[in-house]
Motif scaffolding. Structure first.
Motif, mmCIF file in Angstrom:
data_model
loop_
_atom_site.group_PDB
_atom_site.id
_atom_site.type_symbol
_atom_site.label_atom_id
_atom_site.label_comp_id
_atom_site.label_asym_id
_atom_site.label_seq_id
_atom_site.Cartn_x
_atom_site.Cartn_y
_atom_site.Cartn_z
ATOM 1 N N UNK A 171 0.801 -1.213 0.000
ATOM 2 C CA UNK A 171 0.000 0.000 0.000
ATOM 3 C C UNK A 171 0.830 1.257 0.000
ATOM 4 N N UNK A 172 2.074 1.180 -0.526
ATOM 5 C CA UNK A 172 2.927 2.354 -0.641
ATOM 6 C C UNK A 172 2.437 3.297 -1.723
ATOM 7 N N UNK A 173 3.223 4.335 -2.034
ATOM 8 C CA UNK A 173 2.737 5.348 -2.968
ATOM 9 C C UNK A 173 2.563 4.826 -4.389
ATOM 10 N N UNK A 174 3.485 3.969 -4.866
ATOM 11 C CA UNK A 174 3.315 3.430 -6.219
ATOM 12 C C UNK A 174 2.122 2.486 -6.273
ATOM 13 N N UNK A 175 2.014 1.609 -5.280
ATOM 14 C CA UNK A 175 0.886 0.674 -5.219
ATOM 15 C C UNK A 175 -0.435 1.435 -5.130
ATOM 16 N N UNK A 176 -0.446 2.512 -4.345
ATOM 17 C CA UNK A 176 -1.673 3.281 -4.164
ATOM 18 C C UNK A 176 -2.053 4.040 -5.424
ATOM 19 N N UNK A 177 -1.052 4.527 -6.168
ATOM 20 C CA UNK A 177 -1.335 5.163 -7.443
ATOM 21 C C UNK A 177 -1.978 4.188 -8.417
ATOM 22 N N UNK A 178 -1.474 2.958 -8.424
ATOM 23 C CA UNK A 178 -2.073 1.905 -9.256
ATOM 24 C C UNK A 178 -3.501 1.638 -8.799
ATOM 25 N N UNK A 179 -3.692 1.539 -7.480
ATOM 26 C CA UNK A 179 -5.023 1.256 -6.938
ATOM 27 C C UNK A 179 -6.026 2.336 -7.325
ATOM 28 N N UNK A 180 -5.619 3.592 -7.228
ATOM 29 C CA UNK A 180 -6.514 4.696 -7.583
ATOM 30 C C UNK A 180 -6.912 4.620 -9.053
#
Length: 267
Positions: free
Chosen positions: A8-17
């Motif tokens: 749930x880091x920033x790259x993972x969260x950008x993908x999630x969004x």
């Protein structure tokens, strides 16, 4: 269609969004004590605060399947403390995205789901995942690889206004991090941003504090603990990065072009 994202880091969260906005249901799994620098755009923050928001998308720390089902129906991204994927058999997601950025081969591979997508170094398409997304900046950023490995980790952050490696803050010693500034603050060169074992971490130049580990985090000497952006735009600390969006686009392309998933996506 359900997507499980590991990390749930920033790259993972950008993908999630990006995937959430495209209409997919997302579940994120994390560690009990995640270490995240860009906390203002990371769903991992929900582990500590219960609920967090990234560009209008809400992530909430949950603990059981009924809660997860209700959250998904209401458009919330469930965040689960589940580093060993114990929920996998129950959820049975069609897609797993390994976005932990560990830079080494995963413990488990293609057997996790119909489509397993890995981000960056450590993954080899066709061997330990079905597809890899290139994460190094440059012409291939966000490219989907189906039969090869991505570029090796350079360890060099992207250059912004002439600053590269200087942007990253490292722990000067092992110990507990004590914060002297907050994410989004404007800082001046030489200003103390944090202390570790009594040793100061100073701003390398004038800019905005873009990320910093949570105060109280126990760190090792040399560990990345924060970063400074030379652009005088504090609002950017709450925005998904261009890199995250590009990688998210690559994941979306992999999903939409997977033959085993297309029949469930296209009518």
């Amino acid at each position: 269609m359900l997507i499980l994202i590991r990390g749930g880091g920033d790259l993972a969260s950008g993908v999630a969004v990006r995937l959430h906005r495209a209409g997919f249901q997302i579940v994120i799994t994390e560690l009990p004590q995640p270490r995240v620098v860009r906390r203002t755009v990371s769903f991992a923050e929900a582990v500590f605060v219960g609920q967090t928001e990234v560009e209008g998308v809400v992530g909430e720390l949950l603990s059981d399947l009924d809660q997860v089902k209700r959250a998904l129906k209401s458009g919330i991204i469930p965040v689960l403390i589940d580093p060993d994927l114990e929920i996998l058999e129950t959820l049975q997601p069609e897609i797993v995205v390994d976005a932990r950025m560990r830079k080494k081969p995963p413990e488990r591979g293609k057997e996790l789901a119909t489509l397993v997508v890995g981000l960056g170094p450590g993954f080899i398409a066709g061997e330990n995942c079905h597809a890899v997304i290139e994460t190094n900046r440059g012409h291939d950023l966000g490219r989907v690889l189906w039969n090869s490995a991505p570029q090796a980790d350079t360890g060099i952050p992207g250059e912004v206004k002439g600053f590269g490696v200087e942007r990253v803050l490292h722990a000067p010693a092992a110990g507990e991090l004590v914060s002297a500034a907050s994410i989004g603050d404007r800082v001046k060169k030489g200003e103390v941003i944090a202390l570790v074992d009594g040793k100061a971490v100073q701003a390398p130049f004038d800019g905005v504090l873009r990320g910093l580990l949570r105060p109280g985090s126990v760190v090792d000497e040399g560990m990345k603990i924060g970063d400074v952006d030379p652009r005088d735009e504090p609002a950017m600390v709450n925005l998904v990065s261009d890199k995250s969006r590009a990688i998210g686009g690559g994941v979306l392309e992999a999903i939409l072009s997977c033959p085993d998933l297309r029949s469930g996506l296209w009518i």
